[in-house]
Structures are given as C-alpha cells and as structure tokens.
Design an enzyme around this catalytic site. Sequence first.
Site, short mmCIF file in Angstrom:
data_model
loop_
_atom_site.label_atom_id
_atom_site.label_comp_id
_atom_site.label_asym_id
_atom_site.label_seq_id
_atom_site.Cartn_x
_atom_site.Cartn_y
_atom_site.Cartn_z
N PHE A 146 5.65 0.23 -3.24
CA PHE A 146 4.79 -0.93 -3.39
C PHE A 146 4.14 -0.85 -4.77
O PHE A 146 3.29 0.00 -5.01
CB PHE A 146 3.70 -1.01 -2.32
CG PHE A 146 2.87 -2.27 -2.48
CD1 PHE A 146 3.31 -3.48 -1.97
CD2 PHE A 146 1.67 -2.25 -3.18
CE1 PHE A 146 2.59 -4.64 -2.13
CE2 PHE A 146 0.94 -3.41 -3.36
CZ PHE A 146 1.39 -4.61 -2.83
N ASP A 234 3.33 5.67 -11.11
CA ASP A 234 2.38 4.65 -10.64
C ASP A 234 1.29 5.37 -9.86
O ASP A 234 1.45 5.68 -8.67
CB ASP A 234 3.11 3.63 -9.77
CG ASP A 234 2.17 2.55 -9.24
OD1 ASP A 234 0.94 2.74 -9.28
OD2 ASP A 234 2.67 1.51 -8.75
N LYS A 263 -7.12 -0.11 -9.95
CA LYS A 263 -8.04 0.01 -8.82
C LYS A 263 -9.33 0.74 -9.19
O LYS A 263 -10.26 0.13 -9.70
CB LYS A 263 -7.32 0.66 -7.63
CG LYS A 263 -6.21 -0.23 -7.08
CD LYS A 263 -5.74 0.21 -5.73
CE LYS A 263 -4.56 -0.64 -5.25
NZ LYS A 263 -4.90 -2.05 -4.98
#
Length: 407
Positions: A146, A234, A263
């Site tokens: 994801f 990532d 984030k």
Amino acid sequence: MTQTLPDLDLDLAGLTREYSAHNYHPLPVVAASAAGVWVTDTGGRRYLDMLAGYSALNFGHRHPRLVAAAARQLDRVTLVSRAFDHDQFGPFCAELAQLCGMDMVLPMNTGAEAVETAIKVSRKWGYEVRGVPAGQAVIVVFDGNFHGRTTTIVSFSSDPDAKSGFGPYTPGFVSVPYGDLAALESVFATCGPRIVAVLVEPIQGEAGVVVPPPGFLAGVRALCTAAGALMIADEIQSGLGRVGATFACSLEGIVPDAYLLGKALGGGIVPVSAMVSSRSVLGVLRPGQHGSTFGGNPLACAVAREVVALLRTGEYQARSAALGERFHARLASLPSSAVSSVSGRGLWAGVSFASLDGRAVCERLASLGVLAKETHGRTIRLAPPLVITEDELDWGLERLSEAVLAC
C-alpha cells in the site's frame, strides 16, 4: 429550495453521510477535541487513541512543542510557493537529510506524492544515469503493498478495493510476493537491465503490519546493489520512531538508496512528506520537472523541523522499543482460540483473528473507549502514540482482551 446549514438537523454523522462522498466507512465516533493519547467526542466521552492517525500522530495529539512551532510560524508566513525561498526551507532540508544520513530532500505534502516523486525520479535516474532505453524502465513492487491511491499507484496494487474500476492502469511495474527473495531473484534474472528500482515497505502497514522474514531486506539490498538498481524504502508508516528505531530498515542493518517519509513528519498538524536520497539520485531533477505549490511551505517546514528535533533526542525511539516489548508480550497472551497471529515491531501491531470480524472488534473497542481500525476483514491495526504511558497502554490492552472475549 436549497437549505442553508443552520436550517439542517445538525447531526454531525448525518451531515457526513449526506454531503461527503462515501470513500470511507468511519467508526461511530465524532471527535471534538484531543490531547496526547486521548480523544474526546462531541458528547464528552473520552477514548484512548490506539490508531494514531495511521502513525501520523506518533507524538500524540497537539504535542506542545509542535503546536508552539506551528503557532510561531502562523504569526509570520505560511505560504510563498517555491517561486521564492523562505527561512524555514533550507534548515528543514538540511536537518532532515542529516537525520536520514542522506544528501538531499525533496519535500511534498502527502505520502502518495512522495511515492509518485520516487517513481518519477527513479525512472529519470534510470534513463539518464543507468542508461535504460527510453520508455523501458521497470520498478519492482510487492504483493500486498500500500503506497497510496493515485491512478499510477493503484496500478500496481493487489487490493481489489483500491484498484478495481480505476483502469486503464499505468505500465512499468512488476509485482512479486512479499518476503519471497527467490521470486525477486527471478525477476532480476529476467528484467535486470531494465530494473531501475525496487520499491518496498520494510513492514507492510495496510496489509496488516506484516513483517518480512529475516534476511529479506538484506537480500533486496544485495540484489539492488549487484544490479545497479535503487532500493527505495517506503517508511511513511514505519519510519520516524514507530518501530523502536528511527527507521525500520535499520532494525535489519539496511540503508536504502532513498527513504520516503510522511505522516508523522507533519506532527499530526499539517501534511508533510519527502523523498530523501543522495545527490546522484535527486540531482537528476531540473527546475520545472517536478514540484508542488504547497510542498515545503513555511508552516510545514516549521512543524517538521520540530519533529526532527524531537527525533534527534532518541527519546521516542527508545520509548517505542521499551513499550513495544510490553505491548507485544500482552498481545501474545490473547486467547489463541480467537487470535490466529500477531505481528509487528515496537508500538505497531497487526492482530489477526481466526474467525472474528475485525470491524466488529473495533466497534466493540470503541464502545469500551478505545480507538482502533480493521483492515482486510479479520485483522485490526494498533499503533498507539509514542507518548503513551505504561498504565495507558495496559488499560487499552485490557479493553482489547475484553472486546475479543465479548465478540
């Protein structure tokens, strides 16, 4: 006749259902305020936040130092676009590069933008530096990944909900099973000269906090090095203290060619993301080839600089490591009749159930005063803020045991 807002029944959840596109299925909680690890709803009920905005709130809600940094910058300047420089930009790039042990930073806003940046940079680097024939670059990804929801990113997703109905899909990606080095070796044997990068989550978040087998990341690093391809990590969810270290890669002794961050970099206040890499990689970009009006804006840089300062102390990484041991020990004690597996690192875990519905468990948890979120049916994700205390953590895990037994 069009109604104005004051004429409407101000049922907030109802307004969401009526006027918001149904691209989310939120739990029946309407937050009104939050501080630290606690969220208060519109009725005054408090909840322990065990999700932390999918790791965007690593430092908790409204951390005083981060709020103060934002307030100071709000009184000065918030946006100039990259048409001009500002006094927070250079220091932010330098400080983040130093934290990562890299040379250069390309700031963006969302995690998906950081991933899109990496795709573009990898391809350009492959053509200009590696000598891959034009239009033939291949980026290797992994099943269960994801990385975001843009049209290019969902093109290499294996999640039907994220992908179905959004074609035609962007070519140039090959996906292999996560954790399967033999499959990756086979792709390198077949496509090696065209592979410009391997894009990997050191721990897969949306898939259920899936930790790869020992040696997998080292194997990815070795294959990329041997082939002259980039290893791009990532760490948008796994990075910045979540797993008991600044980066999940470091738990395996691995240094990638680029980190993708987001984030927690915005402190739960503003969206901030970045690709951080070497001068030889990010140096392929020239003015006008990539950018963002809001990327690296003064407010974002001011908050992110304070995030970097918090991480430089090592306090939050140490808290995640120490509390993570307590966290996983308690999760391991959940009844095996209900729980099929627990995975994760530090203050991050995926709990998969043998037959229980993850949504039902999260709804029960909310009724007990704890916030968590399900993924892929029978798995829930837990990621409490790194500022949580032992007593708060124990209280939340007691509620989890109660919810599992009740369901």
